[in-house]
Design an enzyme around this catalytic site. Structure first.
Site, PDB file in Angstrom:
ATOM      1  N   ARG A   1       0.829  -1.220   0.000  1.00 49.37           N
ATOM      2  CA  ARG A   1       0.000   0.000   0.000  1.00 49.37           C
ATOM      3  C   ARG A   1       0.859   1.263   0.000  1.00 49.37           C
ATOM      4  O   ARG A   1       0.460   2.283  -0.565  1.00 49.37           O
ATOM      5  CB  ARG A   1      -0.930   0.002   1.207  1.00 49.37           C
TER       6      ARG A   1
ATOM      7  N   GLY B   1      -9.245  -6.515  -1.564  1.00 43.99           N
ATOM      8  CA  GLY B   1      -9.565  -7.308  -0.384  1.00 43.99           C
ATOM      9  C   GLY B   1      -9.200  -8.758  -0.553  1.00 43.99           C
ATOM     10  O   GLY B   1      -8.087  -9.093  -0.949  1.00 43.99           O
TER      11      GLY B   1
END
Ligand code: AMP
Length: 391
Positions: A36, A349
């Site tokens: 991320r 996810g």
């Protein structure tokens, strides 16, 4: 089209950059996966190279007030290494020294605010809190795609108060979803799995006019199998969605859209990684068993469809992939999707967590946002995208 950082003047400007550095952190404060952070480096580097003074902001986890275990300190230290420059952590945004620290920043300097969810006002999208954050900067940039379905102070409130734009990660995400939503290539295959039946049904409804085939696996499949009269034993079931599932199957028939449900499944008596598994043909579960994965015949049938697809959207695992024993279906689908040469997009996810590193390069787009990507596929406008000015 939304305004991006290419469209604004950031030279010598204080830029409030909302990023999503919600990374997994181990017990010893070690970052387990920095993807991320890495994903936002193009935006951060561009802004540094264009002489911005960067004020980074992110959340980490779900703290209830200040929680040292959820401090962004390890993130700041990793980011300093990745940028090869010192990033300063601002521990308390209400500290009197903050404004002087920021006013002393030089072009290319980077500071990071401590976990923004330490402040309750963040999730309340509190106006005074947003005004305080906005007072630090001249310009607002959002590069935190995974949070753009949530109207929080740092994702929405501040954006309303300053000239705004999106970063490169958000631009890439929006382009990818626009590509599939405006797609005219066929066959278009939608692969859905996971547990949230109601959310996934909204995706089917929104994409009905675009898709040729829908492959349904995971926990959501049992609601559909029940809808056509099958016995699903103790499998996950959303009783309130059975009638809607029936409607979807009927409408699909009328519109000549193929829906493939699992023809066989791997079941277990209990929801655990050590549970003994048993093969069942769909609709013929023993009463005390629950479906945990799709079976080999289903994998084969899905493979055939995936191979011929020109566009694939995949959201949700085919089974309880967290238990290695029930990961086979998901692993196989990941392999087939990543081998497809068409336009392939995998929702964030759980589905992204199932991909092996080499697969990331072969898939056209792996979204960084689970909830945000699902809402786009449902046809919703993300509020934090909506608030950004058009060019
Ligand atoms: P979602 O957020 O809807 O994509 O759901 C992801 C979750 O679905 C994962 O945690 C999986 O373990 C779960 N899941 C997938 N297949 C099944 C199943 N057959 N039964 C129960 N849960 C499942």
């Amino acid at each position: 089209m939304k305004r991006t950082i290419r469209d604004i003047d950031v030279d010598n400007k204080k830029v409030f950059l909302r990023v999503d550095f919600n990374v997994p952190i181990g017990a010893d404060f070690k970052i387990l996966d920095d993807n991320r952070i890495v994903q936002s480096l193009p935006t951060i580097n561009y802004l540094i190279q264009h002489n911005a003074k960067l004020i980074l902001c992110s959340h980490l986890g779900r703290p209830n007030g200040v929680d040292s275990k959820l401090s962004l300190r390890p993130v700041v230290s990793r980011l300093s290494k990745l940028l090869n420059k010192q990033v300063t952590l601002i521990e308390d945004i209400y500290d009197k020294k903050v404004s002087s620290t920021i006013s002393k920043m030089k072009p290319g300097d980077v500071v990071m605010l401590e976990n923004i969810r330490f402040y309750k006002q963040e999730e309340d999208n509190d106006l005074d809190f947003a005004k305080h954050l906005a007072s630090f900067a001249d310009v607002y940039v959002n590069d935190a795609f995974a949070t753009m379905h949530r109207k929080h102070a740092s994702t929405f409130g501040v954006a309303e108060l300053l000239p705004n734009a999106v970063g490169f990660l958000v631009e890439k995400e929006l382009n990818a979803f626009e590509n599939v939503l405006n797609n005219d290539k066929h066959p278009f295959v939608l692969i859905l799995g996971g547990a949230k039946v109601n959310d996934k049904i909204k995706v089917i409804k929104n994409l009905f006019d675009k898709v040729d085939t829908i492959l349904i696996g995971g926990g959501m499949a049992y609601t559909f199998i029940k809808a056509i009269g099958g016995e699903v034993g103790e499998s996950l079931l959303d009783n309130s969605s059975i009638d809607i599932a029936k409607d979807i199957i009927e409408t699909a028939k009328e519109r000549n859209i193929k829906i493939l449900l699992p023809v066989d499944n791997i079941g277990a008596k209990e929801f655990s990684k050590t549970a003994k598994s048993k093969h069942f043909n769909s609709g013929f579960f023993s009463k005390d068993y629950q479906g945990m994965d799709i079976g080999p015949l289903t994998i084969k049938a899905f493979k055939k469809i995936i191979k011929k697809a020109k566009v694939i959207v995949w959201n949700g695992p085919m089974g309880v992939y967290e238990f290695p024993k029930f990961r086979k279906g998901t692993n196989k689908i990941a392999k087939y999707v990543s081998n497809n040469k068409g336009y392939t997009i995998v929702g964030g996810g759980d589905s992204a967590a199932c991909l092996k590193p080499a697969m990331f390069k072969r898939i056209s787009h792996v979204s960084t946002g689970g909830g945000a990507s699902l809402e786009l596929l449902q046809g919703k406008v993300l509020p934090c995208v909506d608030v950004i000015s058009e060019i």
